[in-house]
Scaffold this active site. Structure first.
Site, PDB file in Angstrom:
ATOM      1  N   CYS A 228       6.878  13.735  48.540  1.00 45.85           N
ATOM      2  CA  CYS A 228       7.895  12.714  49.328  1.00 45.85           C
ATOM      3  C   CYS A 228       7.625  12.521  50.692  1.00 45.85           C
ATOM      4  O   CYS A 228       7.158  11.660  51.143  1.00 45.85           O
ATOM      5  CB  CYS A 228       9.182  12.780  48.863  1.00 45.85           C
ATOM      6  SG  CYS A 228       9.503  12.884  46.949  1.00 45.85           S
TER       7      CYS A 228
ATOM      8  N   LYS B  95      15.766   5.184  48.898  1.00 41.97           N
ATOM      9  CA  LYS B  95      15.477   6.389  49.430  1.00 41.97           C
ATOM     10  C   LYS B  95      14.739   6.293  50.695  1.00 41.97           C
ATOM     11  O   LYS B  95      13.744   5.642  51.099  1.00 41.97           O
ATOM     12  CB  LYS B  95      14.587   7.314  48.610  1.00 41.97           C
ATOM     13  CG  LYS B  95      14.056   8.539  49.105  1.00 41.97           C
ATOM     14  CD  LYS B  95      13.312   9.207  47.927  1.00 41.97           C
ATOM     15  CE  LYS B  95      12.665  10.383  48.440  1.00 41.97           C
ATOM     16  NZ  LYS B  95      12.031  11.242  47.524  1.00 41.97           N
TER      17      LYS B  95
ATOM     18  N   HIS C  71      14.332  10.062  53.121  1.00 47.89           N
ATOM     19  CA  HIS C  71      13.732  11.426  53.081  1.00 47.89           C
ATOM     20  C   HIS C  71      12.999  11.789  54.184  1.00 47.89           C
ATOM     21  O   HIS C  71      11.930  12.314  54.130  1.00 47.89           O
ATOM     22  CB  HIS C  71      13.117  11.540  51.785  1.00 47.89           C
ATOM     23  CG  HIS C  71      12.994  12.989  51.606  1.00 47.89           C
ATOM     24  ND1 HIS C  71      12.297  13.655  50.496  1.00 47.89           N
ATOM     25  CD2 HIS C  71      13.772  14.003  52.029  1.00 47.89           C
ATOM     26  CE1 HIS C  71      12.508  14.768  50.272  1.00 47.89           C
ATOM     27  NE2 HIS C  71      13.367  15.299  51.276  1.00 47.89           N
TER      28      HIS C  71
ATOM     29  N   HIS D 142      12.717  10.055  39.599  1.00 47.23           N
ATOM     30  CA  HIS D 142      12.811  11.503  40.200  1.00 47.23           C
ATOM     31  C   HIS D 142      13.932  12.258  39.576  1.00 47.23           C
ATOM     32  O   HIS D 142      15.024  11.656  39.167  1.00 47.23           O
ATOM     33  CB  HIS D 142      13.162  11.170  41.542  1.00 47.23           C
ATOM     34  CG  HIS D 142      12.781  12.089  42.777  1.00 47.23           C
ATOM     35  ND1 HIS D 142      13.482  13.298  42.616  1.00 47.23           N
ATOM     36  CD2 HIS D 142      11.834  12.227  43.633  1.00 47.23           C
ATOM     37  CE1 HIS D 142      13.060  14.287  43.502  1.00 47.23           C
ATOM     38  NE2 HIS D 142      12.074  13.641  44.205  1.00 47.23           N
TER      39      HIS D 142
ATOM     40  N   ASP E 127       5.173   6.870  45.711  1.00 49.97           N
ATOM     41  CA  ASP E 127       4.805   7.629  46.652  1.00 49.97           C
ATOM     42  C   ASP E 127       3.866   8.889  46.345  1.00 49.97           C
ATOM     43  O   ASP E 127       3.282   9.749  46.975  1.00 49.97           O
ATOM     44  CB  ASP E 127       5.789   8.192  47.546  1.00 49.97           C
ATOM     45  CG  ASP E 127       6.975   8.838  46.958  1.00 49.97           C
ATOM     46  OD1 ASP E 127       6.988   9.008  45.567  1.00 49.97           O
ATOM     47  OD2 ASP E 127       7.950   9.191  47.534  1.00 49.97           O
ATOM     48  N   HIS E 128       3.741   9.244  45.019  1.00 51.89           N
ATOM     49  CA  HIS E 128       3.059  10.264  44.544  1.00 51.89           C
ATOM     50  C   HIS E 128       2.971  10.356  43.032  1.00 51.89           C
ATOM     51  O   HIS E 128       3.885   9.516  42.380  1.00 51.89           O
ATOM     52  CB  HIS E 128       3.449  11.726  44.953  1.00 51.89           C
ATOM     53  CG  HIS E 128       4.893  12.103  44.801  1.00 51.89           C
ATOM     54  ND1 HIS E 128       5.403  12.577  43.705  1.00 51.89           N
ATOM     55  CD2 HIS E 128       6.013  12.293  45.932  1.00 51.89           C
ATOM     56  CE1 HIS E 128       6.716  12.642  44.093  1.00 51.89           C
ATOM     57  NE2 HIS E 128       6.926  12.565  45.170  1.00 51.89           N
TER      58      HIS E 128
ATOM     59  N   LYS F 112       2.619  16.284  40.980  1.00 50.05           N
ATOM     60  CA  LYS F 112       3.409  16.314  42.217  1.00 50.05           C
ATOM     61  C   LYS F 112       2.975  17.833  42.990  1.00 50.05           C
ATOM     62  O   LYS F 112       2.954  18.617  42.050  1.00 50.05           O
ATOM     63  CB  LYS F 112       4.819  16.050  41.958  1.00 50.05           C
ATOM     64  CG  LYS F 112       5.601  16.311  43.140  1.00 50.05           C
ATOM     65  CD  LYS F 112       6.980  16.177  42.673  1.00 50.05           C
ATOM     66  CE  LYS F 112       7.966  16.354  43.756  1.00 50.05           C
ATOM     67  NZ  LYS F 112       9.410  16.001  43.480  1.00 50.05           N
TER      68      LYS F 112
END
Length: 562
Positions: free
Chosen positions: A59, A118, A120, A274, A326-327, A351
């Site tokens: 992230c 989010k 982060h 998530h 994002d991944h 991840k």
């Protein structure tokens, strides 16, 4: 495009978190069908990028690269050890204030900018109120959502995500020191041993210190990390996951509605998919793949809801919509009920696994009716970092001239004015360490991938780091390859057939060109302060966002207002 029209362009980004919910009418996971009609319609109405790549498989560094158009280590957000993301909202690390996000540049062009969901990327540097890393300090007029992320600690009953082994060691040390203190006190009291008061006081202080180091930061993680903020104010601590999605969507809809008569940028950063997985009541038990499937289908529902909002306000032809992640999925995260962290299809890894495709190949859909062709697919290598120059140029702004950008404007590719990506080389990092390089030769359709090292999977024979639950990028956690592992992604997207000098005529040429590219790339890197050191990451009570009087932080938002 005329400047007047550029100024009226509405830009909208929806971003699914850690999801491999790709755009297929029916998505099959282990033979089970998932329905994603809204994402499917988004793809049918727009352009799909089938080789869309995040700059990191985690992230924080991925989001840093996305926001700045630069590899994360240029911002100090590449890890040198086990800490690979921001772990505490009360830490001092984050996206440095001197970085220029695309939101800052769109603000200068008169755009209303907002982020819902989010972040982060940190909050504070030196005091609880400085907000040096906060979205409002990085070009967003409006922020509502999670300044941290959704960790297992946010859901009562789930295991901890944060330094669980350190917590265990501190707890055991506290128990041992306390036992020694009590035992010596008892022996002294009954006269069996002479024990100095100084020793007893020292043990008492040590026991209390270890207890506080364990109890204060770790036993209150849900309060410290799992919060909701509106701009700079904490409005819920800890957050209520049961009502979170509805509030995020309501805030996103309201942002679009109140800015419908001016240019706007909305970054909708969903808390799905998530771990810990949670789902709204309307989607609970509706899919054929358990809680994970419910999550994916709720993401699809939220995408559809935003599409309807744009259509209702008659903004469809003025709005670019972008869907990505994002991944890749966290394949090691599962329990007795099944997979919790996602599914990466044919792609190897996931991840936190460096440059393996499963952790960095993500969905990429651009929809802009009247400007972009419907139903088009592009297989050229593209990056999340490309969004930065694309948005800035569409808004009529100027790209920063005082720093290196690693992304390229996507519009010539999306509009069919060129058939080749400007990414001849792409560099894949595992923390601060260059893990792999992708080369798309100008005279070939091949896309070669060279891995210098790979994370060690565990236990032996596994396809992930199941013993540690997440792969690391340093020390004995890696296997180095000489010669490097090489694959041709155009023929082998699953990276399952290693190329050799005997099987690939261009083997030596690929290694030579990659070596030259790496040397040139490293020549562009300059030292910056590392934001993910222990000093930056560990919890500092004076930096902890809090509603109420610290340490008695507690508040709840009126959920009926959503």
């Amino acid at each position: 495009m005329a400047k007047h029209y550029q100024r009226r362009l509405r830009l909208y980004i929806t971003r699914a978190l850690s999801s491999k919910a790709t755009h297929s009418t029916v998505q099959c996971i282990h033979g089970v069908e998932l329905q994603t009609p809204n994402i499917d319609r988004l793809a049918a109405d727009g352009v799909t990028l089938t080789q869309h790549i995040s700059a990191a498989p985690l992230c924080t560094p991925s989001r840093s690269a996305f926001m700045t158009g630069r590899y994360a280590l240029r911002s100090g957000l590449g890890s040198t050890g086990r800490v690979q993301v921001i772990l505490f909202l009360g830490g001092s690390g984050g996206l440095p204030p001197n970085e220029t996000t695309f939101a800052k540049l769109l603000q200068k062009q008169g755009y209303a900018t907002g982020i819902v969901g989010k972040w982060h990327l940190g909050v504070n540097c030196e005091s609880r109120e400085d907000h040096c890393h906060h979205p409002n300090n990085h070009g967003f007029h409006f922020f509502y959502g999670l300044p941290f992320t959704n960790f297992n600690d946010c859901e009562p009953g789930e295991d901890t995500d944060i330094l669980s082994d350190v917590q265990t060691q501190l707890r055991q040390m506290c128990a041992l020191v306390t036992l020694a203190f009590v035992t010596l006190c008892a022996l002294r009291c009954v006269g069996l041993m002479e024990v100095s008061v100084r020793l007893l006081l020292s043990l008492a202080v040590l026991s209390l210190t270890v207890f506080l180091l364990w109890y204060l930061p770790f036993q209150h993680l849900r309060i410290w990390n799992c919060i909701v903020m509106r701009d700079g104010e904490v409005v819920e601590q800890p957050m209520n996951l049961r009502t979170l999605n509805e509030r995020l969507m309501s805030e996103a809809e309201r942002f679009v509605e109140r800015n419908r008569h001016r240019p706007f940028l909305l970054f909708l950063s969903l808390s799905h998919v998530h771990t810990p997985l949670f789902v709204s009541e309307d989607f609970a038990g509706k899919s054929k793949h358990g809680l994970y499937g419910d999550n994916v289908e709720e993401v699809d529902g939220m995408v559809g809801r935003m599409m309807k909002a744009v259509e209702r306000l008659d903004l469809t032809n003025k709005t670019m919509m972008y869907f990505t992640s994002d991944h890749g999925g966290h394949i090691e995260d599962s329990d007795e009920q099944g997979q919790k962290g996602g599914w990466n299809g044919v792609y190897r890894g996931g991840k936190a696994m460096g440059g393996w495709e499963g952790g960095i190949r993500v969905p990429g859909i651009f929809r802009w009716p009247g400007r972009l062709s419907a139903g088009k697919e592009i297989s050229e290598p593209t990056s999340l970092m490309d969004v930065y120059p694309t948005l800035v140029k569409l808004a009529g702004g100027d790209l920063p001239g005082d720093r290196i950008l690693d992304g390229h404007d996507l519009m010539p590719l999306l509009e069919g004015r060129t058939e080749r990506s400007l990414h001849e080389f792409m560099f894949h990092y595992c923390g601060m360490y260059l893990n792999a390089v992708r080369w798309h030769p100008t005279n070939s359709d091949s896309v070669f991938k060279v891995h210098f090292f790979t994370p060690k999977f565990s236990p032996p024979g596994a396809i992930g780091c199941y013993d540690t639950k997440i792969c690391f990028c340093h020390g004995d956690h890696l296997t180095y390859h000489d010669p490097p592992l090489m694959f041709d992604l155009s023929r082998d997207p699953s990276e399952s057939r290693r190329l050799t000098r005997e099987t690939e005529a261009r083997f030596s040429e690929v290694l030579m060109r990659v070596e030259r590219a790496v040397k040139e790339h490293r020549g562009t890197l300059t030292p910056v302060e590392n934001q993910l050191t222990w000093a930056h990451v560990l919890w500092k009570p004076w930096l902890q966002p809090c509603c109420g009087t610290f340490p008695f932080c507690s508040c709840s938002e009126d959920h009926t207002a959503a």
